[in-house]
Each structure stands twice: as structure tokens, then as C-alpha cells.
Design a protein around this motif. Structure first.
Motif, short mmCIF file in Angstrom:
data_model
loop_
_atom_site.label_atom_id
_atom_site.label_comp_id
_atom_site.label_asym_id
_atom_site.label_seq_id
_atom_site.Cartn_x
_atom_site.Cartn_y
_atom_site.Cartn_z
N GLN A 264 0.99 -1.09 -0.15
CA GLN A 264 -0.07 0.08 -0.12
C GLN A 264 0.89 1.15 -0.02
OE1 GLN A 264 -3.28 -0.26 -0.04
NE2 GLN A 264 -3.02 -2.49 -0.19
N ARG B 204 -8.58 7.01 11.68
CA ARG B 204 -10.08 6.62 11.02
C ARG B 204 -11.31 7.10 11.89
NH1 ARG B 204 -14.25 3.82 10.92
NH2 ARG B 204 -14.06 3.18 13.11
N LYS C 5 -14.53 7.82 5.83
CA LYS C 5 -14.38 6.57 6.63
C LYS C 5 -14.73 5.55 5.56
CE LYS C 5 -15.36 7.97 11.36
NZ LYS C 5 -16.21 7.90 12.41
N SER C 6 -15.88 5.67 4.79
CA SER C 6 -16.45 4.82 3.85
C SER C 6 -15.44 4.52 2.69
CB SER C 6 -17.64 5.31 3.34
OG SER C 6 -17.51 6.47 2.62
N GLY C 7 -14.38 5.08 2.45
CA GLY C 7 -13.60 4.83 1.43
C GLY C 7 -12.24 4.05 1.96
N LEU C 8 -12.39 3.79 3.21
CA LEU C 8 -11.08 3.06 3.65
C LEU C 8 -11.03 1.55 3.59
CD1 LEU C 8 -10.40 5.18 6.96
CD2 LEU C 8 -9.52 5.53 4.44
N ASP C 9 -10.14 1.00 3.44
CA ASP C 9 -9.97 -0.65 3.33
C ASP C 9 -9.46 -1.12 4.81
OD1 ASP C 9 -11.25 -0.78 0.71
OD2 ASP C 9 -9.58 -0.48 -0.16
N PRO C 10 -9.89 -1.86 5.29
CA PRO C 10 -9.40 -2.40 6.46
C PRO C 10 -8.21 -3.42 6.32
CG PRO C 10 -11.49 -3.51 6.20
CD PRO C 10 -11.31 -2.43 5.25
N MET C 11 -7.16 -3.45 6.69
CA MET C 11 -5.99 -4.05 6.49
C MET C 11 -5.58 -5.05 7.65
SD MET C 11 -5.29 -2.81 3.44
CE MET C 11 -3.96 -4.20 3.39
N PHE D 141 -5.43 0.94 8.30
CA PHE D 141 -6.61 0.87 7.18
C PHE D 141 -5.69 1.24 5.90
CE2 PHE D 141 -9.01 1.12 10.89
CZ PHE D 141 -10.18 0.26 10.65
N SER D 142 -6.24 1.08 4.76
CA SER D 142 -5.55 1.75 3.84
C SER D 142 -6.32 2.82 3.12
CB SER D 142 -5.15 0.94 2.61
OG SER D 142 -6.32 0.06 1.98
N ALA D 143 -5.84 3.93 2.35
CA ALA D 143 -6.56 5.09 2.14
C ALA D 143 -6.18 5.20 0.38
CB ALA D 143 -6.52 6.32 2.88
#
Length: 436
Positions: free
Chosen positions: A396, A405, A413-419, A434-436
Motif C-alpha cells: 500500500q 479513522r 471513513k467509507s473509502g477506507l479498506d481494513p488491513m 486501514f489503507s486509503a
């Protein structure tokens, strides 16, 4: 009463100078439109002198001081209808600052000129060149053909109704003189009696100019090497070891991928060129989003977004958007490498990682008794470094922690992916990333 305006950093998006126009290498920084109301309705020569010796010393902003001075001269019935002030400075991007006041439109503008302005015809064919470069006194009678042909700008001034123009050196600070220009619309020009009165006022005013030059250079140097927020705090007196405070902030840390290999393959000058292109994009994005660059560490950048200054949600929002702006700018560099950089085959593409974390840090002076660094230290800084180090193994370019976050507005917040949860060295419990 102290009058003061804050300019955190020079905007990369110039203000609209309309209805005035300026040369390509001159940028409008600020404009005041207070007009005659900023000065008393009536003044004597002694009133203006008293103001220069007393109240004017409390005005921190050159633009406001210069503007009020000119309107006070008008209130004293001195025939000055247009004036400009020009000073040299010490700044990485700017060769000098100017202020332009006119009674005709009631504006007072603050301007910055870059180094290329010295080669532009707007300067080399201007009477200011004679004054600033050669120390000459220039006087032009705009009611004669000879005067109209003296410099290209003279016909423009005559068409605006001016009858006489003078440009005078104020001092020689370095290789370029500071300068002031005066113009009048009075038929026949400024009277001999008024010339002596104006001269006595300018002698006092010039002392203020010298004072502000020293302060401006100090501020420029502090901003350049410490950042605008830390620089101002140092200038305000925080110069002792341990001076500072604990602040809650979003810590921003970026790092260039493969820097060691670049340093092995390229010359020092080539590596420096790439670093500067990278640092420029990071610092521009951080500053434009309200952050403060604290340190360039080899190929890394440390910055903070202060929650006290910005607010908790706004600090998190600004940090994420600044990081995304950095990555977008790096993508643009990779898509269209600058001709000033080494052969792309030797470094392309440029890759970086950015880590964001939120927590308490100490923001202040650390170091030896005689050599200090104004920076941030604390667990949150160390943890941010470890978050950034996860970018490479996780594949990432931007990672942030749960505290960041949780502070973000719902839209981000809705555009983040949990890692997943990750153990950071020195941190007891796993941290959600989280990745952004």
C-alpha cells in the motif's frame, strides 16, 4: 493597539490582482482596501511625524503601515497620489517584496517577485532598475515629451493623470538598494515646499522599513528551516531547551522506496534533484492543507496536523487529503518526468509510502544547550514510523491507524479498506490499520 496579519506561507495559487495587472514573475500576496478611513480626516506634518515616532512602531504588517502612512500624507494635504515600496529579502523563492498604494483605486497591495523578475523587461526598463541596481535618484516630468519617453511606464502613468514621478533609494542592503516611488496628479508636480516636507517624513519612514526588513528576513529564515508554525514560536521567544508543549496531533510520515539503491546508482547532484522533486510535492500538499513540515530525514518527511489549531476531525481530514494530494502529485511526476531530473531509466517510477497516526506528542525544543532542534517527539511519532514501514509489506502507499479513522468524517471513513490488526514494535496491543 497592535495591528498584525499572519501569512503562514506563500500561496501557490495567486490571488486575482484585478483591476490591476502585474508582470508574470510578480505574485499578489495580499490586498488591503481600508481606504482613507484607516487614517484621521485631517493631519499636520507634525501629526504624521508623531505617528511615525510612536503608534507606527506598533504595526507589525508592512502593508498596513505603508497604507496608513500614505493616507496620513493625503490627510496632511501632501500631493502624493501613488506610491510603491520595494525591498530585497532572503528567501528560497523570492528576491524581494513590494507594496503598491494608489489613492485612485484605494488599494494597497503586497507583492512578491521571484528571481526571474530581475531579468524581465518590466524591471530592466523601469526606473526602479536605476534606483535598485545602480543607486540613482530618478525624477521624471510627465508633462514633457522627454519625460514621457524616459521609460515605457511613463506614458501609462501620464494617461492615468500623473504629472510627476520620482524614485529614490532608501538604503543599500546588499547588492540591491531598497526603493520608494512617488507620483502626483498635481499640475506642475509637487511644490518645492512640499518636497522638503515629504523628504523629512520619508527619512523617518525609512527607519521603519529597515526594522521590517530585519524582521521579514528573520521570519523567512525561520519559516524555511523550521516551518511556519514552529518558526513563529521560536521568534516569539521559545528558544530554550525544553520550551514547548504537549499537543494532540495527526502525525504524518512519508518515505521514499529504494532510496539506498538510487544513492548507489546516481551522483550526489542527481540524487538531490530527485529528493527535491519529492520533498517539494510533499511540503506543498502538507502546507496547503494546514500542516507543518518539521523535518526532512534523509528520504523521509515528518509533519504534523495540530488538533488544537485545526480541530480533531479537521486535522484528520486534512492529513488524509494532504497524503492523497502527495500521491497524486507523485503520479503526475511519474507520468511526465521533468526535464530537470536525471534520465528516468535510472529512477523511474518514484515510489513512496505514507503513514498517519494520531496521538499526543511533545512539540518544542530538544537538543544540546547550544544547538537545538524544534521538532516533535513521543510514542505517537515512533508508532507513525512503524505504520509507514508496513506500507511496503502490505503493498500500500497510504496507511492510517484506527484513531485517525475514527476522527474522520463519514465520507472519508467509507473509502477506507481494513488491513487487519498489526503488532507495532513497542506497542502492547495490536493496532487496526486501514489503507486509503
Amino acid at each position: 493597539m497592535t495591528l498584525k496579519t499572519e501569512r503562514i506561507h506563500m500561496s501557490r495559487q495567486p490571488l486575482d490582482p484585478s483591476p490591476r495587472t502585474y508582470a508574470a514573475n510578480v505574485q499578489l500576496l495580499a490586498r488591503s482596501q481600508r481606504g482613507p478611513a484607516c487614517a484621521p480626516d485631517a493631519q499636520t506634518l507634525e501629526d504624521v511625524k508623531s505617528w511615525l515616532l510612536n503608534d507606527a512602531t506598533e504595526i507589525d504588517d508592512v502593508m498596513l503601515m505603508f497604507e496608513e502612512f500614505m493616507w496620513r500624507c493625503q490627510a496632511a494635504h501632501l500631493d502624493i497620489d501613488r506610491s510603491t515600496l520595494h525591498i530585497g529579502t532572503l528567501h528560497p523563492r523570492v528576491i524581494g517584496f513590494s507594496w503598491f498604494w494608489s489613492a485612485q483605486d484605494s488599494f494597497c497591495d503586497e507583492l512578491a517577485a521571484d528571481a526571474n523578475a530581475l531579468q524581465h523587461e518590466a524591471f530592466t526598463k523601469n526606473p526602479l532598475y536605476k534606483v535598485m541596481a545602480e543607486g540613482e535618484f530618478v525624477k521624471v516630468d510627465l508633462e514633457t515629451e522627454e519625460g514621457l519617453n524616459a521609460f515605457p511606464i511613463m506614458r501609462d502613468l501620464a494617461e492615468q493623470g500623473y504629472t510627476n514621478y520620482v524614485a529614490i533609494p532608501l538604503s543599500a542592503s546588499g547588492t540591491m538598494n531598497n526603493a520608494m516611488t512617488l507620483a502626483t496628479t498635481r499640475k506642475g508636480g509637487i511644490s518645492p515646499e512640499q518636497k522638503e516636507e515629504i523628504r523629512s517624513l520619508i527619512e523617518l519612514f525609512a527607519l521603519h522599513v529597515e526594522r521590517h526588513i530585519v524582521k521579514r528576513i528573520a521570519r523567512n529564515v525561520a519559516d524555511t528551516y523550521l516551518g511556519p508554525i514552529a518558526g513563529q514560536r521560536v521568534l516569539d521567544g521559545e528558544i530554550k531547551r525544553g520550551d514547548g508543549e504537549a499537543i494532540d496531533a495527526v502525525v504524518f510520515m512519508s518515505d521514499m522506496r529504494g532510496f539506498t539503491g538510487l544513492a548507489d546508482r546516481l551522483s550526489g547532484a542527481e540524487v538531490t534533484a530527485i529528493l527535491n522533486a519529492y520533498f517539494d510535492r510533499v511540503s506543498t500538499a502538507v502546507l496547503n492543507h494546514g500542516g507543518d513540515i518539521l523535518k526532512f530525514m534523509g528520504d523521509g518527511v515528518l509533519a504534523v496536523f495540530d488538533q488544537k489549531t485545526l480541530g480533531r476531525q479537521a486535522a484528520a481530514d486534512a492529513a488524509v487529503n494532504a497524503a492523497r494530494a502527495v500521491l497524486s502529485s507523485i503520479d503526475e511526476l511519474n507520468d511526465a518526468p521533468s526535464d530537470t531530473l536525471p534520465d528516468p531509466a535510472l529512477w523511474h517510477p518514484l515510489k513512496i509510502g505514507i503513514g498517519l497516526h494520531m496521538g499526543e506528542v511533545f512539540f518544542g525544543n530538544v537538543g544540546g544547550e547550544e544547538r537545538l532542534d524544534f521538532t516533535v517527539i513521543g510514542r505517537a511519532v515512533n508508532e507513525t514510523s512503524r505504520v509507514e514501514a508496513l506500507c511496503k509489506p502490505l503493498g500500500q502507499t497510504l496507511l492510517l491507524t484506527e484513531p485517525v479513522r475514527s476522527a474522520l468524517p463519514d465520507g472519508l471513513k467509507s473509502g477506507l479498506d481494513p488491513m487487519g490488526d498489526h503488532v507495532l514494535r513497542g506497542v502492547g496491543n495490536p493496532v487496526a490499520i486501514f489503507s486509503a
